[in-house]
Design a protein around this motif. Structure first.
Motif, short mmCIF file in Angstrom:
data_model
loop_
_atom_site.label_atom_id
_atom_site.label_comp_id
_atom_site.label_asym_id
_atom_site.label_seq_id
_atom_site.Cartn_x
_atom_site.Cartn_y
_atom_site.Cartn_z
N ARG A 256 0.77 -1.31 -0.07
CA ARG A 256 0.08 -0.13 0.09
C ARG A 256 0.71 1.31 0.03
N ASN A 257 0.58 2.27 -0.94
CA ASN A 257 1.30 3.40 -1.18
C ASN A 257 2.83 3.02 -1.05
N ASN A 258 3.25 1.96 -1.96
CA ASN A 258 4.75 1.72 -1.97
C ASN A 258 4.91 1.09 -3.45
N PRO A 259 4.79 2.22 -4.32
CA PRO A 259 4.73 1.50 -5.92
C PRO A 259 5.86 0.89 -6.27
N TRP A 260 7.02 0.99 -5.80
CA TRP A 260 8.28 0.19 -6.05
C TRP A 260 7.98 -1.05 -5.65
N ALA A 261 7.53 -1.41 -4.36
CA ALA A 261 7.54 -2.59 -3.60
C ALA A 261 6.55 -3.42 -4.59
N LEU A 262 5.62 -2.84 -5.17
CA LEU A 262 4.59 -3.39 -5.93
C LEU A 262 5.01 -3.65 -7.33
N THR A 263 5.77 -2.91 -8.10
CA THR A 263 6.41 -3.22 -9.36
C THR A 263 7.41 -4.51 -9.14
N ALA A 264 8.16 -4.56 -8.03
CA ALA A 264 8.94 -5.53 -7.86
C ALA A 264 8.46 -6.93 -7.48
N ALA A 265 7.23 -7.04 -6.85
CA ALA A 265 6.45 -7.93 -6.65
C ALA A 265 5.90 -8.46 -8.10
N ILE A 266 5.32 -7.62 -8.82
CA ILE A 266 5.02 -7.93 -10.19
C ILE A 266 5.86 -8.64 -10.98
N GLU A 267 7.35 -8.11 -10.87
CA GLU A 267 8.33 -8.60 -11.56
C GLU A 267 8.67 -10.16 -10.96
N ASP A 268 8.43 -10.36 -9.69
CA ASP A 268 8.93 -11.58 -9.24
C ASP A 268 7.83 -12.63 -9.56
N PHE A 269 6.56 -12.18 -9.68
CA PHE A 269 5.44 -13.13 -10.09
C PHE A 269 5.84 -13.51 -11.51
N ALA A 270 6.44 -12.66 -12.18
CA ALA A 270 6.64 -12.88 -13.77
C ALA A 270 7.67 -14.12 -14.05
N SER A 271 8.62 -13.83 -12.91
CA SER A 271 9.62 -14.72 -12.82
C SER A 271 9.44 -15.98 -12.37
N THR A 272 8.29 -16.39 -11.82
CA THR A 272 7.91 -17.48 -11.16
C THR A 272 7.51 -18.38 -12.24
N GLY A 273 7.34 -18.06 -13.38
CA GLY A 273 6.88 -19.19 -14.44
C GLY A 273 5.67 -18.89 -15.24
N LYS A 274 4.93 -17.83 -14.51
CA LYS A 274 3.54 -17.25 -15.06
C LYS A 274 4.05 -16.01 -15.97
N ARG B 51 -9.61 -3.45 -15.01
CA ARG B 51 -10.04 -3.83 -13.49
C ARG B 51 -8.78 -3.97 -12.71
N LEU B 52 -8.07 -5.01 -13.14
CA LEU B 52 -6.94 -5.23 -12.42
C LEU B 52 -5.75 -3.97 -12.23
N SER B 53 -5.68 -3.42 -13.35
CA SER B 53 -4.61 -2.29 -13.41
C SER B 53 -4.99 -1.06 -12.55
N ARG B 54 -6.18 -0.80 -12.45
CA ARG B 54 -7.09 0.24 -11.67
C ARG B 54 -6.82 -0.11 -10.14
N ASP B 55 -7.02 -1.53 -9.85
CA ASP B 55 -7.04 -1.77 -8.67
C ASP B 55 -5.49 -1.62 -7.81
N LEU B 56 -4.39 -2.22 -8.73
CA LEU B 56 -3.12 -2.17 -8.42
C LEU B 56 -2.73 -0.74 -8.33
N VAL B 57 -3.04 0.25 -9.14
CA VAL B 57 -2.84 1.62 -9.29
C VAL B 57 -3.02 2.16 -7.92
N GLN B 58 -4.34 1.81 -7.45
CA GLN B 58 -4.96 2.28 -6.13
C GLN B 58 -4.17 1.79 -5.03
N LEU B 59 -3.78 0.45 -5.16
CA LEU B 59 -2.96 -0.04 -4.12
C LEU B 59 -1.73 0.67 -3.81
N ALA B 60 -1.19 1.02 -4.97
CA ALA B 60 0.22 1.71 -4.99
C ALA B 60 0.11 3.18 -4.49
N GLY B 61 -1.12 3.69 -4.38
CA GLY B 61 -1.46 5.17 -4.12
C GLY B 61 -1.31 6.10 -4.94
#
Ligand SMILES: C[S@@+](CC[C@H](N)C(=O)[O-])C[C@H]1O[C@@H](n2cnc3c(N)ncnc32)[C@H](O)[C@@H]1O
Length: 260
Positions: free
Chosen positions: A49-67, A138-148
Motif C-alpha cells: 500500500r502506497n509503496n509503488p516500487w515494492a509493488l512493481t518488484a512483486a509483479i516482476e517476481d511473479f513474472a519470474s515464477t513461471g507465469k 479492472r486489475l490495473s486500476r486496483d493495483l494503481v490504487q494499492l500503490a497510492g
C-alpha cells in the motif's frame, strides 16, 4: 518479381509468421490476472500500500515464477527511467499505449512522484494509460490504487486511439503537452497511433517516444519511420537500446522529438 520485391515479400512472410507464433503463445490475460491478484494477496497486500516500487518488484517476481507476464521489465525500465529523469524540464504528462496489469504505468507514476514530490498530482502530474481488455482495466486500476497513485495514473478503457482523442477533446491533453509517450500495445498500431499524436500536435521539442518490442515481435514500419526522422512537421532522432532479458537480447527504441 524483382530482387527487391522478393526480399520485401519474404520479409513480410517472416514477420507474419513471427506474429502468428507470438499470438499463439500470448498468455491468457484473464488467468494471469487472477493468479497475480492471488500472488499479491498471499504476499501481504498491505506491504504494497502506497509503496509503488515494492509493488512493481512483486509483479516482476511473479513474472519470474513461471507465469509469463508481458511487462516492461528491468533493465528496460531503467533505460527509460534514466531518459525521463534526464529531461531538461521535469516531465509531468505521460501517455501510455497498453496498460496490461499496470506495471509500467505504476512505474511512470512513481517516477513523476519522485521528481515532483508527494503533491505531484496537485502539481498537474498525470499518466494516462490505454487498455482494451476490461479484465486488465479492472486489475490495473486496483493495483494503481494499492500503490497510492490513483490521482496521478488514470486507466482508460477502449482502443488507445479513441481514448487519446477523447482526452484531447476534453482538454485533458492539449497541444505540446506530452513529455513522454510509451508505446507498448499491439505492434500493428504503433505507427498509426504515433501519427495520431502528431495529428493532435501533443508533442513538444524534447518529448520522448519510447517503444518496446520493436525488434520482436517487431514493428518494422514504425522503426523505419522514426529512424528516418519522421515524415511530417514532427522530426525525430531515434536510437535502439539493447538489454539482456531472460529470453535473450531485446531492444527498446527511444526517439526524441527534435522539431515540431
Ligand atoms: C505488452 S502489454 C502492455 C504491458 C504494460 N505496458 C506493462 O509493461 O506493464 C500490451 C497491452 O496492450 C493492450 N492493447 C493492445 N492493443 C491495444 C489498443 N489498440 N488499445 C488499447 N490497448 C491495447 C493489450 O490488451 C495488452 O494488455
Amino acid at each position: 518479381m524483382s530482387q527487391t520485391s522478393w526480399w520485401e515479400w519474404s520479409q513480410g512472410v517472416v514477420s507474419n509468421l513471427q506474429h502468428s507464433i507470438f499470438s499463439l503463445t500470448k498468455p491468457s490475460q484473464s488467468n494471469n490476472a487472477d493468479f497475480l491478484r492471488a500472488y499479491i494477496k498471499e504476499h501481504g497486500e498491505e506491504t504494497f500500500r502506497n509503496n509503488p516500487w515494492a509493488l512493481t518488484a512483486a509483479i516482476e517476481d511473479f513474472a519470474s515464477t513461471g507465469k509469463h507476464l508481458m511487462i516492461f521489465k528491468e533493465p528496460k525500465l531503467k533505460i527509460a527511467r534514466e531518459a525521463l529523469e534526464s529531461l531538461p524540464t521535469k516531465p509531468k504528462l505521460i501517455i501510455e499505449f497498453g496498460t496490461y496489469v499496470g506495471n509500467s504505468a505504476i512505474a511512470w507514476g512513481a517516477i513523476l512522484q519522485g521528481l515532483h514530490g508527494p503533491n505531484a498530482a496537485e502539481k498537474g502530474c498525470r499518466v494516462y494509460t490505454f487498455e482494451l481488455d476490461p479484465i486488465m482495466v479492472r486489475l490495473s486500476r486496483d493495483l494503481v490504487q494499492l500503490a497510492g497513485l490513483d490521482e496521478i495514473v488514470h486507466v482508460l478503457e477502449g482502443p488507445a486511439s479513441e481514448s487519446l482523442r477523447k482526452l484531447y477533446n476534453e482538454g485533458k491533453v492539449t497541444a505540446g503537452d506530452v513529455d513522454m509517450a510509451f508505446i507498448d500495445h499491439w505492434e500493428e498500431y504503433y505507427l498509426a497511433d504515433l501519427q495520431l499524436c502528431e495529428e493532435l500536435s501533443v508533442f513538444h521539442k524534447g518529448s520522448l517516444v519510447v517503444a518496446d518490442n520493436t525488434d520482436f515481435p517487431g514493428a518494422p514500419k514504425y522503426l523505419e519511420y522514426v529512424r528516418s526522422g519522421g515524415s511530417g512537421a514532427v522530426r525525430y532522432e531515434s536510437e535502439g537500446y539493447t538489454s539482456q532479458t531472460k529470453r535473450g537480447p531485446s531492444v527498446v527504441e527511444i526517439s526524441t522529438v527534435v522539431e515540431v
